[in-house]
Scaffold this motif. Structure first.
Motif, PDB file in Angstrom:
ATOM      1  N   LEU A  34      12.333  79.005 112.752  1.00  0.00           N
ATOM      2  CA  LEU A  34      11.730  78.179 111.703  1.00  0.00           C
ATOM      3  C   LEU A  34      12.327  76.781 111.628  1.00  0.00           C
ATOM      4  CD1 LEU A  34      11.466  80.875 108.895  1.00  0.00           C
ATOM      5  CD2 LEU A  34       9.668  80.079 110.459  1.00  0.00           C
ATOM      6  N   ASN A  35      13.330  76.491 112.442  1.00  0.00           N
ATOM      7  CA  ASN A  35      13.915  75.154 112.491  1.00  0.00           C
ATOM      8  C   ASN A  35      13.086  74.308 113.449  1.00  0.00           C
ATOM      9  OD1 ASN A  35      16.188  75.991 110.905  1.00  0.00           O
ATOM     10  ND2 ASN A  35      16.976  76.983 112.748  1.00  0.00           N
ATOM     11  N   VAL A  36      12.622  73.157 112.970  1.00  0.00           N
ATOM     12  CA  VAL A  36      11.832  72.282 113.826  1.00  0.00           C
ATOM     13  C   VAL A  36      12.421  70.874 113.779  1.00  0.00           C
ATOM     14  CG1 VAL A  36      10.092  71.746 112.055  1.00  0.00           C
ATOM     15  CG2 VAL A  36       9.496  71.543 114.464  1.00  0.00           C
ATOM     16  N   VAL A  37      12.613  70.314 114.965  1.00  0.00           N
ATOM     17  CA  VAL A  37      13.108  68.951 115.100  1.00  0.00           C
ATOM     18  C   VAL A  37      11.872  68.083 115.282  1.00  0.00           C
ATOM     19  CG1 VAL A  37      14.659  67.412 116.358  1.00  0.00           C
ATOM     20  CG2 VAL A  37      15.165  69.869 116.228  1.00  0.00           C
ATOM     21  N   THR A  38      11.536  67.332 114.238  1.00  0.00           N
ATOM     22  CA  THR A  38      10.288  66.566 114.238  1.00  0.00           C
ATOM     23  C   THR A  38      10.431  65.319 113.382  1.00  0.00           C
ATOM     24  OG1 THR A  38       7.897  66.703 113.872  1.00  0.00           O
ATOM     25  CG2 THR A  38       9.302  67.843 112.271  1.00  0.00           C
ATOM     26  N   LEU A  39       9.635  64.332 113.690  1.00  0.00           N
ATOM     27  CA  LEU A  39       9.506  63.150 112.842  1.00  0.00           C
ATOM     28  C   LEU A  39       8.237  63.256 112.004  1.00  0.00           C
ATOM     29  CD1 LEU A  39      10.523  60.401 115.437  1.00  0.00           C
ATOM     30  CD2 LEU A  39      11.974  61.582 113.755  1.00  0.00           C
ATOM     31  N   ASP A  40       7.492  64.321 112.214  1.00  0.00           N
ATOM     32  CA  ASP A  40       6.220  64.571 111.549  1.00  0.00           C
ATOM     33  C   ASP A  40       6.451  65.460 110.328  1.00  0.00           C
ATOM     34  OD1 ASP A  40       3.553  64.824 110.966  1.00  0.00           O
ATOM     35  OD2 ASP A  40       3.052  65.989 112.755  1.00  0.00           O
ATOM     36  N   GLU A  41       7.290  64.976 109.423  1.00  0.00           N
ATOM     37  CA  GLU A  41       7.677  65.751 108.252  1.00  0.00           C
ATOM     38  C   GLU A  41       6.479  66.084 107.365  1.00  0.00           C
ATOM     39  OE1 GLU A  41      10.852  65.440 104.557  1.00  0.00           O
ATOM     40  OE2 GLU A  41      10.921  63.982 106.183  1.00  0.00           O
ATOM     41  N   ARG A  42       5.573  65.132 107.210  1.00  0.00           N
ATOM     42  CA  ARG A  42       4.411  65.349 106.334  1.00  0.00           C
ATOM     43  C   ARG A  42       3.634  66.597 106.746  1.00  0.00           C
ATOM     44  NH1 ARG A  42      -1.384  63.599 106.511  1.00  0.00           N
ATOM     45  NH2 ARG A  42      -0.868  63.384 108.697  1.00  0.00           N
ATOM     46  N   ASP A  43       3.318  66.717 108.021  1.00  0.00           N
ATOM     47  CA  ASP A  43       2.515  67.858 108.479  1.00  0.00           C
ATOM     48  C   ASP A  43       3.324  69.152 108.519  1.00  0.00           C
ATOM     49  OD1 ASP A  43       0.340  66.196 108.683  1.00  0.00           O
ATOM     50  OD2 ASP A  43       0.434  66.012 110.867  1.00  0.00           O
ATOM     51  N   PHE A  44       4.565  69.085 109.000  1.00  0.00           N
ATOM     52  CA  PHE A  44       5.347  70.313 109.100  1.00  0.00           C
ATOM     53  C   PHE A  44       5.785  70.854 107.745  1.00  0.00           C
ATOM     54  CE2 PHE A  44       5.261  69.560 113.609  1.00  0.00           C
ATOM     55  CZ  PHE A  44       5.278  70.852 114.127  1.00  0.00           C
ATOM     56  N   LYS A  45       5.679  70.049 106.690  1.00  0.00           N
ATOM     57  CA  LYS A  45       5.889  70.577 105.341  1.00  0.00           C
ATOM     58  C   LYS A  45       4.686  71.403 104.884  1.00  0.00           C
ATOM     59  CE  LYS A  45       9.242  67.577 103.167  1.00  0.00           C
ATOM     60  NZ  LYS A  45       9.503  66.651 102.071  1.00  0.00           N
ATOM     61  N   VAL A  46       3.532  71.148 105.493  1.00  0.00           N
ATOM     62  CA  VAL A  46       2.303  71.861 105.148  1.00  0.00           C
ATOM     63  C   VAL A  46       2.118  73.105 106.031  1.00  0.00           C
ATOM     64  CG1 VAL A  46      -0.231  71.686 105.079  1.00  0.00           C
ATOM     65  CG2 VAL A  46       1.185  69.746 104.338  1.00  0.00           C
ATOM     66  N   TYR A  47       2.406  72.981 107.319  1.00  0.00           N
ATOM     67  CA  TYR A  47       2.205  74.084 108.253  1.00  0.00           C
ATOM     68  C   TYR A  47       3.013  75.312 107.845  1.00  0.00           C
ATOM     69  CZ  TYR A  47       0.643  70.408 111.571  1.00  0.00           C
ATOM     70  OH  TYR A  47       0.028  69.357 112.188  1.00  0.00           O
ATOM     71  N   ARG A  48       2.435  76.480 108.130  1.00  0.00           N
ATOM     72  CA  ARG A  48       3.100  77.760 107.897  1.00  0.00           C
ATOM     73  C   ARG A  48       2.905  78.642 109.126  1.00  0.00           C
ATOM     74  NH1 ARG A  48       4.903  75.029 104.594  1.00  0.00           N
ATOM     75  NH2 ARG A  48       5.065  75.333 102.343  1.00  0.00           N
ATOM     76  N   THR A  49       3.871  79.526 109.339  1.00  0.00           N
ATOM     77  CA  THR A  49       3.747  80.474 110.438  1.00  0.00           C
ATOM     78  C   THR A  49       2.710  81.528 110.071  1.00  0.00           C
ATOM     79  OG1 THR A  49       5.490  81.894 109.555  1.00  0.00           O
ATOM     80  CG2 THR A  49       6.162  80.157 111.108  1.00  0.00           C
ATOM     81  N   GLN A  50       2.445  82.403 111.009  1.00  0.00           N
ATOM     82  CA  GLN A  50       1.452  83.450 110.781  1.00  0.00           C
ATOM     83  C   GLN A  50       1.823  84.309 109.574  1.00  0.00           C
ATOM     84  OE1 GLN A  50       0.870  85.947 114.185  1.00  0.00           O
ATOM     85  NE2 GLN A  50      -0.939  86.927 113.325  1.00  0.00           N
ATOM     86  N   ASP A  51       3.113  84.525 109.348  1.00  0.00           N
ATOM     87  CA  ASP A  51       3.530  85.324 108.186  1.00  0.00           C
ATOM     88  C   ASP A  51       3.921  84.440 106.993  1.00  0.00           C
ATOM     89  OD1 ASP A  51       5.810  84.445 109.471  1.00  0.00           O
ATOM     90  OD2 ASP A  51       6.860  86.355 109.371  1.00  0.00           O
ATOM     91  N   LYS A  52       3.342  83.221 106.960  1.00  0.00           N
ATOM     92  CA  LYS A  52       3.426  82.302 105.810  1.00  0.00           C
ATOM     93  C   LYS A  52       4.817  81.733 105.544  1.00  0.00           C
ATOM     94  CE  LYS A  52      -0.824  83.705 104.050  1.00  0.00           C
ATOM     95  NZ  LYS A  52      -1.591  83.517 105.238  1.00  0.00           N
ATOM     96  N   LYS A  53       5.653  81.655 106.583  1.00  0.00           N
ATOM     97  CA  LYS A  53       6.993  81.080 106.430  1.00  0.00           C
ATOM     98  C   LYS A  53       6.938  79.566 106.592  1.00  0.00           C
ATOM     99  CE  LYS A  53       9.283  85.079 106.640  1.00  0.00           C
ATOM    100  NZ  LYS A  53      10.035  85.716 105.686  1.00  0.00           N
ATOM    101  N   ALA A  54       7.753  78.865 105.794  1.00  0.00           N
ATOM    102  CA  ALA A  54       7.857  77.406 105.864  1.00  0.00           C
ATOM    103  C   ALA A  54       8.919  77.016 106.892  1.00  0.00           C
ATOM    104  CB  ALA A  54       8.235  76.846 104.489  1.00  0.00           C
TER     105      ALA A  54
END
Length: 135
Positions: free
Chosen positions: A110-130
């Protein structure tokens, strides 16, 4: 720590003209763990670094030297990515981001190294994890 690597930080690490270059160099310098990514992300990285063969080769060296492990996409992952792109069409979600969210669901990273904070704050995994977003 295991983390998924998105396009932006990978490019910023290599391209000193990127505004996030310093922050990414600092973060990667202190990172201890394993980085995973996908071929769609690598493709975006190479496209964005197409101004320089040396920069593209540096990106490839991250994989060839084992700094970043590429996880291949199979048919089931491709189908899941297609579904996610439809679900998040309002953002929109591109294929590279979808491949990372699918990889997160499959690997439970669930750790993501990204500059796309806006979208990755919205995205969820298949089991709804942030996601936990870095740097």
């Amino acid at each position: 720590m295991n983390a998924l690597l998105d396009t932006g930080p990978w490019v910023a690490l290599i391209d000193a003209s990127e505004t996030s270059h310093g922050a990414c160099v600092e973060w990667f310098g202190s990172f201890s763990g394993k980085l995973y990514s996908t071929e769609p992300v690598l493709t975006e990285v190479l496209y964005l670094l197409n101004f320089s063969l040396k920069a593209q080769q540096a990106a490839l060296d991250y994989v060839l030297r084992g700094i970043v492990t590429l996880v291949p996409t199979d048919i089931q992952s491709l189908e899941s990515a297609k579904t996610l792109m439809g679900k998040y069409a309002d953002l929109p979600m591109d294929f590279a981001d979808a491949s990372l969210v699918v990889l997160a669901s499959e690997s439970r990273i669930l750790n993501v190294v990204t500059l796309d904070e806006r979208d990755f704050k919205v995205y969820r995994t298949q089991d709804k994890k942030a996601f936990a977003i870095f740097p």
